[in-house]
Design an enzyme around this catalytic site. Sequence first.
Site, PDB file in Angstrom:
ATOM      1  N   ARG A 200      -8.753  -3.997  18.590  1.00 57.06           N
ATOM      2  CA  ARG A 200      -9.051  -2.656  18.047  1.00 57.06           C
ATOM      3  C   ARG A 200      -8.342  -1.570  18.853  1.00 57.06           C
ATOM      4  O   ARG A 200      -8.087  -0.478  18.371  1.00 57.06           O
ATOM      5  CB  ARG A 200     -10.575  -2.418  18.005  1.00 57.06           C
ATOM      6  CG  ARG A 200     -10.972  -1.049  17.488  1.00 57.06           C
ATOM      7  CD  ARG A 200     -12.397  -0.993  16.945  1.00 57.06           C
ATOM      8  NE  ARG A 200     -13.363  -1.672  17.768  1.00 57.06           N
ATOM      9  CZ  ARG A 200     -13.893  -1.203  18.893  1.00 57.06           C
ATOM     10  NH1 ARG A 200     -13.541  -0.016  19.342  1.00 57.06           N
ATOM     11  NH2 ARG A 200     -14.773  -1.909  19.574  1.00 57.06           N
TER      12      ARG A 200
ATOM     13  N   TYR B   8      -5.005  11.773  -5.393  1.00 60.74           N
ATOM     14  CA  TYR B   8      -5.532  10.432  -5.674  1.00 60.74           C
ATOM     15  C   TYR B   8      -7.079  10.450  -5.715  1.00 60.74           C
ATOM     16  O   TYR B   8      -7.716  11.104  -4.896  1.00 60.74           O
ATOM     17  CB  TYR B   8      -5.011   9.445  -4.628  1.00 60.74           C
ATOM     18  CG  TYR B   8      -5.722   8.115  -4.682  1.00 60.74           C
ATOM     19  CD1 TYR B   8      -5.776   7.381  -5.863  1.00 60.74           C
ATOM     20  CD2 TYR B   8      -6.385   7.603  -3.574  1.00 60.74           C
ATOM     21  CE1 TYR B   8      -6.458   6.187  -5.934  1.00 60.74           C
ATOM     22  CE2 TYR B   8      -7.062   6.399  -3.626  1.00 60.74           C
ATOM     23  CZ  TYR B   8      -7.102   5.698  -4.823  1.00 60.74           C
ATOM     24  OH  TYR B   8      -7.783   4.513  -4.891  1.00 60.74           O
TER      25      TYR B   8
ATOM     26  N   ASP C 247       1.093  13.020   2.102  1.00 55.09           N
ATOM     27  CA  ASP C 247       0.904  11.640   1.669  1.00 55.09           C
ATOM     28  C   ASP C 247       2.184  11.257   0.912  1.00 55.09           C
ATOM     29  O   ASP C 247       2.438  11.727  -0.197  1.00 55.09           O
ATOM     30  CB  ASP C 247      -0.342  11.566   0.763  1.00 55.09           C
ATOM     31  CG  ASP C 247      -0.628  10.152   0.297  1.00 55.09           C
ATOM     32  OD1 ASP C 247       0.305   9.338   0.229  1.00 55.09           O
ATOM     33  OD2 ASP C 247      -1.799   9.865  -0.023  1.00 55.09           O
TER      34      ASP C 247
ATOM     35  N   LYS D 170       1.246  -0.094  -1.022  1.00 55.35           N
ATOM     36  CA  LYS D 170       2.098   0.126  -2.182  1.00 55.35           C
ATOM     37  C   LYS D 170       3.542  -0.307  -1.903  1.00 55.35           C
ATOM     38  O   LYS D 170       3.791  -1.468  -1.673  1.00 55.35           O
ATOM     39  CB  LYS D 170       1.986   1.590  -2.603  1.00 55.35           C
ATOM     40  CG  LYS D 170       0.537   2.089  -2.691  1.00 55.35           C
ATOM     41  CD  LYS D 170      -0.208   1.384  -3.816  1.00 55.35           C
ATOM     42  CE  LYS D 170      -1.711   1.413  -3.767  1.00 55.35           C
ATOM     43  NZ  LYS D 170      -2.434   2.482  -3.185  1.00 55.35           N
TER      44      LYS D 170
HETATM   45  N1  LCS Z   1      -2.752   7.809  -1.300  1.00 56.06           N
HETATM   46  C1  LCS Z   1      -2.254   7.627  -2.533  1.00 56.06           C
HETATM   47  C2  LCS Z   1      -1.226   8.572  -3.056  1.00 56.06           C
HETATM   48  C3  LCS Z   1      -2.690   6.558  -3.296  1.00 56.06           C
HETATM   49  O1  LCS Z   1      -2.179   6.403  -4.508  1.00 56.06           O
HETATM   50  C4  LCS Z   1      -3.664   5.676  -2.769  1.00 56.06           C
HETATM   51  C5  LCS Z   1      -4.187   4.517  -3.535  1.00 56.06           C
HETATM   52  C6  LCS Z   1      -4.175   5.921  -1.490  1.00 56.06           C
HETATM   53  C7  LCS Z   1      -3.683   6.998  -0.783  1.00 56.06           C
HETATM   54  C8  LCS Z   1      -5.230   5.047  -0.863  1.00 56.06           C
HETATM   55  O2  LCS Z   1      -4.639   3.889  -0.402  1.00 56.06           O
HETATM   56  P1  LCS Z   1      -5.425   2.501  -0.189  1.00 56.06           P
HETATM   57  O3  LCS Z   1      -6.630   2.805   0.619  1.00 56.06           O
HETATM   58  O4  LCS Z   1      -5.762   1.975  -1.540  1.00 56.06           O
HETATM   59  O5  LCS Z   1      -4.430   1.663   0.548  1.00 56.06           O
HETATM   60  N2  LCS Z   1      -3.826   4.567  -4.882  1.00 56.06           N
HETATM   61  C9  LCS Z   1      -4.182   3.737  -5.817  1.00 56.06           C
HETATM   62  C10 LCS Z   1      -3.815   3.934  -7.162  1.00 56.06           C
HETATM   63  O6  LCS Z   1      -3.204   4.901  -7.621  1.00 56.06           O
HETATM   64  N3  LCS Z   1      -4.241   2.898  -7.842  1.00 56.06           N
HETATM   65  O7  LCS Z   1      -4.964   2.017  -7.069  1.00 56.06           O
HETATM   66  C11 LCS Z   1      -4.974   2.501  -5.705  1.00 56.06           C
END
Ligand code: LCS
Length: 400
Positions: free
Chosen positions: A64, A117, A190, A215
């Site tokens: 951690r 998001y 972001d 992603k």
């Molecule tokens: N920021 C953006 C722009 C995102 O699209 C997402 C997830 C996150 C942060 C959060 O990331 P995670 O915790 O899932 O790694 N976006 C998603 C979407 O558009 N569809 O499913 C997840």
Amino acid sequence: MKKKKPKMRRNIATDVVHGKQILTDLKTRALSVPIYQSAVFTFESAEAGAAIFAKEKKGYFYTRLGNPTIEAFEDKMVYLEGGEAACAFASGMAAISGTVLSICNSGDEIIAVYPIYGCSYSFMVDILPRWGIKVIWAKSDNFLTNVRKSLTKKTKLIVIETPVNPTIDIIDIKATAELVHKNKALLAVDNTFASFYNQKPLDLGADIVMYSATKYISGHGDTVGGVVIGKQDFINYVKDYTIRDLGAIISPFNAWLLLRGLRTMAVRMEAHNRNGLEVARFLEHHPKVSRVRYPGLTSHPQYQIAKKQMLNFSSMIAFELRGGREAGRKLMNSVKLCVCAVSLGDAATLIEHPASMTHSSYSKQALKESGISEGLVRISVGIEDVHDIIADLEQALKHC
Ligand code: LCS
């Protein structure tokens, strides 16, 4: 006088493969960074352990608080993004919430782009106010004017996505950075939708870059992860307090999957960029489609900003069908190659309905205000042969 040798910087396609150095593990000379799947690292002696805890000596002791595989991923992200330091997180949401909680105190205000998001939205609407942090929304169209109106002495941080999820609006990073710095606030971007391959927010004046590494960085839809890149002092705080005490650490195995994703990032992003543009052009000319948002189309209202700040345009497209929500439902149920799923940046083409899926945390009123219409469909164009993707959409659109 002897001429100074120019510093050699390789091309990004080489950088994603090798990072700063080819071998990160010089002891074993392993080409792939080993997975240090260990929660604990032993001390040579009680004195060495105490010195490591006191930060008089560098060393690992508990995953951690530091792990060689996780650090290799962080180091590579710093090299590719161009910042001073990075901190990996268990997910993109952990990266975003960790950033905000590291910077803001009770009584502070943040300004965030609207829409954003769905889970970033609910974090800001449901959780931050409980900690005394006020969130002011700035609509993505006319964003600078909206921010200018909302800045106060209490504004600590501005949070943007660009392209915006899910409307694909574009925010001018450089102009926003200049505006918020005049107010002594910080700008966190972001960069999930563009990726460092297409857009470098730190070079444009942003203070912090945040990612859902789930992603494009992973690229294969097989892990969840996040990462934040910024100034050394900020990252020190994030690691020493936010990660240490809130504990949203990524696992060594997931960090390794992200390192593996990075190695093929250039070829994948080239294919995403190419296919994204082709599919956007196809949709733009389709009679059943009323509106397409893709930053690489000259019809995008912020095309000039996109062209200025993006090297290429990624593969996220938002579009509306003339038949509205019902036509979108039929489209998602009729695709045979494209997959009806959330997430993005995957090798496979993913298609979803923001109002009922990724952005379902918005109230009906918030969906309306933020421009997420019932008829909006979002597509993350994958790296399959583009003719196959278009043929699939073409046959599915016949049902709409
Ligand atoms: N920021 C953006 C722009 C995102 O699209 C997402 C997830 C996150 C942060 C959060 O990331 P995670 O915790 O899932 O790694 N976006 C998603 C979407 O558009 N569809 O499913 C997840």
